[in-house]
Design a protein around this motif. Structure first.
Motif, mmCIF file in Angstrom:
data_model
loop_
_atom_site.group_PDB
_atom_site.id
_atom_site.type_symbol
_atom_site.label_atom_id
_atom_site.label_comp_id
_atom_site.label_asym_id
_atom_site.label_seq_id
_atom_site.Cartn_x
_atom_site.Cartn_y
_atom_site.Cartn_z
ATOM 1 N N VAL A 222 1.129 -1.263 -0.015
ATOM 2 C CA VAL A 222 0.189 0.343 0.071
ATOM 3 C C VAL A 222 1.111 0.825 0.026
ATOM 4 O O VAL A 222 1.904 1.617 0.697
ATOM 5 C CB VAL A 222 -0.799 0.553 1.451
ATOM 6 N N THR A 223 0.969 2.123 -1.365
ATOM 7 C CA THR A 223 1.938 3.157 -1.271
ATOM 8 C C THR A 223 1.295 4.327 -1.755
ATOM 9 O O THR A 223 -0.253 4.127 -2.734
ATOM 10 C CB THR A 223 3.020 2.834 -1.602
ATOM 11 N N GLY A 224 1.457 5.650 -1.371
ATOM 12 C CA GLY A 224 1.404 6.452 -2.906
ATOM 13 C C GLY A 224 0.062 7.645 -1.870
ATOM 14 O O GLY A 224 -0.130 8.460 -2.669
ATOM 15 N N GLY A 225 -0.736 6.807 -0.675
ATOM 16 C CA GLY A 225 -1.876 7.781 -0.507
ATOM 17 C C GLY A 225 -1.519 9.228 0.950
ATOM 18 O O GLY A 225 -0.783 9.027 0.853
ATOM 19 N N ASN A 226 -2.871 9.739 -0.081
ATOM 20 C CA ASN A 226 -3.052 10.887 0.953
ATOM 21 C C ASN A 226 -3.536 11.561 1.405
ATOM 22 O O ASN A 226 -4.558 11.176 0.457
ATOM 23 C CB ASN A 226 -2.272 12.172 0.174
ATOM 24 N N SER A 227 -4.763 11.412 2.853
ATOM 25 C CA SER A 227 -5.484 11.573 2.730
ATOM 26 C C SER A 227 -6.210 12.415 3.014
ATOM 27 O O SER A 227 -6.660 13.882 4.070
ATOM 28 C CB SER A 227 -5.670 10.676 3.985
ATOM 29 N N ALA A 228 -5.653 14.171 1.852
ATOM 30 C CA ALA A 228 -6.148 15.636 2.356
ATOM 31 C C ALA A 228 -7.351 16.048 2.890
ATOM 32 O O ALA A 228 -7.455 16.766 3.035
ATOM 33 C CB ALA A 228 -5.579 15.980 0.864
ATOM 34 N N GLY B 161 -5.790 8.344 8.166
ATOM 35 C CA GLY B 161 -5.231 7.766 7.180
ATOM 36 C C GLY B 161 -5.133 7.748 5.929
ATOM 37 O O GLY B 161 -5.325 7.455 5.333
ATOM 38 N N GLY B 162 -3.734 7.888 5.353
ATOM 39 C CA GLY B 162 -3.063 8.451 4.269
ATOM 40 C C GLY B 162 -2.614 7.060 3.173
ATOM 41 O O GLY B 162 -3.398 6.871 1.979
ATOM 42 N N GLY B 163 -2.678 5.913 4.042
ATOM 43 C CA GLY B 163 -2.660 4.571 3.954
ATOM 44 C C GLY B 163 -4.118 3.457 3.601
ATOM 45 O O GLY B 163 -5.248 3.290 2.599
ATOM 46 N N ILE B 164 -4.251 3.453 4.676
ATOM 47 C CA ILE B 164 -5.541 2.688 5.096
ATOM 48 C C ILE B 164 -6.266 3.787 6.361
ATOM 49 O O ILE B 164 -5.626 3.877 6.906
ATOM 50 C CB ILE B 164 -5.468 1.665 5.583
ATOM 51 N N ASN B 165 -7.863 4.139 5.869
ATOM 52 C CA ASN B 165 -8.519 4.282 7.476
ATOM 53 C C ASN B 165 -9.207 3.278 7.585
ATOM 54 O O ASN B 165 -10.044 3.061 6.909
ATOM 55 C CB ASN B 165 -9.052 5.362 6.762
ATOM 56 N N ILE C 149 3.386 -1.393 4.105
ATOM 57 C CA ILE C 149 2.579 0.240 3.848
ATOM 58 C C ILE C 149 3.737 1.144 4.019
ATOM 59 O O ILE C 149 4.118 1.492 5.197
ATOM 60 C CB ILE C 149 1.609 0.081 5.304
ATOM 61 N N SER C 150 3.707 1.861 3.033
ATOM 62 C CA SER C 150 5.036 2.368 2.611
ATOM 63 C C SER C 150 4.893 3.387 1.875
ATOM 64 O O SER C 150 3.960 3.979 0.802
ATOM 65 C CB SER C 150 6.324 2.354 2.107
ATOM 66 N N ASN C 151 5.311 5.216 2.025
ATOM 67 C CA ASN C 151 5.247 6.079 2.123
ATOM 68 C C ASN C 151 3.865 7.030 1.765
ATOM 69 O O ASN C 151 3.296 6.605 0.751
ATOM 70 C CB ASN C 151 5.743 5.849 0.295
ATOM 71 N N ASN D 71 3.358 -10.613 10.112
ATOM 72 C CA ASN D 71 5.181 -10.054 9.194
ATOM 73 C C ASN D 71 4.413 -9.289 8.157
ATOM 74 O O ASN D 71 5.081 -9.464 7.148
ATOM 75 C CB ASN D 71 5.041 -11.706 8.851
ATOM 76 N N SER D 72 4.687 -7.876 9.527
ATOM 77 C CA SER D 72 4.310 -6.659 7.847
ATOM 78 C C SER D 72 5.681 -5.404 8.797
ATOM 79 O O SER D 72 5.749 -5.644 9.010
ATOM 80 C CB SER D 72 2.745 -6.219 8.026
ATOM 81 N N THR D 73 5.648 -4.863 8.094
ATOM 82 C CA THR D 73 6.233 -3.575 7.573
ATOM 83 C C THR D 73 5.232 -2.083 7.075
ATOM 84 O O THR D 73 4.999 -2.107 6.287
ATOM 85 C CB THR D 73 7.544 -3.691 6.985
ATOM 86 N N VAL D 74 5.942 -1.511 8.414
ATOM 87 C CA VAL D 74 4.975 -0.021 7.939
ATOM 88 C C VAL D 74 6.000 1.022 8.075
ATOM 89 O O VAL D 74 6.910 1.219 9.171
ATOM 90 C CB VAL D 74 3.743 0.549 9.048
ATOM 91 N N SER D 75 6.461 1.602 6.943
ATOM 92 C CA SER D 75 7.829 2.909 6.743
ATOM 93 C C SER D 75 7.386 3.317 5.827
ATOM 94 O O SER D 75 6.571 3.863 4.894
ATOM 95 C CB SER D 75 9.125 1.741 6.646
ATOM 96 N N ASN D 76 8.200 4.404 6.308
ATOM 97 C CA ASN D 76 8.444 6.002 5.806
ATOM 98 C C ASN D 76 7.648 6.501 5.488
ATOM 99 O O ASN D 76 6.483 7.499 4.164
ATOM 100 C CB ASN D 76 9.516 5.304 4.400
#
Length: 185
Positions: A29-35, A40-44, A56-58, A79-84
């Motif tokens: 999941v990348t490039g989300g923006n909750s403007a 939740g930019g990626g996930i709400n 889940i990144s960037n 077993n997941s990564t939330v980064s940047n």
């Protein structure tokens, strides 16, 4: 969803879960923006969300919470990564409104926020099981974790706290509640 790269347009989040049970695995999941509503930019998430073997990144949550994930329901991350990711509160994960977030064998890293670069537990429960929160930055408070609520069932803080050799370590209750002071001492 499985084995998918989900990318949002420049001013929308990737996933909004209003209710129900959702399972995501082997997903980026990348490039989300909750403007629009700032959560939740990626996930709400307001439902029950299980994320496995995913990244889940960037993602960005402008002036709100949860650059990567905003949780007001139940979130299980394995077993997941939330980064940047970045946000005003909880660059990686923002947990609020009585939400429960559980991380198992997962990493929250490289995210930034004013409060809680990695995780901001505003009003809920966060469980970290064999997980890592590192390399995050909070420009005001809580680079790794900002927790203005309660810390319960913490292991005894009895190592490396002595102020002199041979000093007797007092018995300290490890249940703390700073909610009346807004998380500040």
């Amino acid at each position: 969803l499985q084995n998918v790269a989900a990318t949002a347009s420049p001013t929308t989040r990737v996933f909004h879960i209003d209710s129900g049970t959702v399972n995501l695995s082997n997903l980026t999941v990348t490039g989300g923006n909750s403007a629009g509503d700032n959560l939740g930019g990626g996930i709400n998430n307001f439902g029950t969300l299980t994320i496995t073997n995913s990244i889940i990144s960037n993602n960005i949550s402008g002036n709100g919470g949860g650059g990567g994930i905003s949780n007001s329901g139940t979130l299980n991350l394995t077993n997941s990564t939330v980064s940047n990711n970045s946000a005003a509160a909880g660059g990686g994960i923002f947990n609020s409104n009585g939400g429960t977030t559980t991380l198992i064998n997962s990493t929250v890293s490289g995210s930034t926020a004013v409060q809680g670069g990695g995780i901001n537990n505003f009003s809920g429960t966060v469980n970290l099981i064999n997980s890592t929160v590192s390399g995050n930055r909070g420009s005001n408070q809580g680079g790794g974790i900002f927790n203005p609520g309660k810390i319960t069932d913490a292991p005894p803080m009895d190592a490396n706290l002595r102020y002199e050799i041979g000093a007797k370590t007092p018995e300290i209750q490890t249940v703390m509640d700073f909610s009346d002071a807004g998380g500040f001492l």
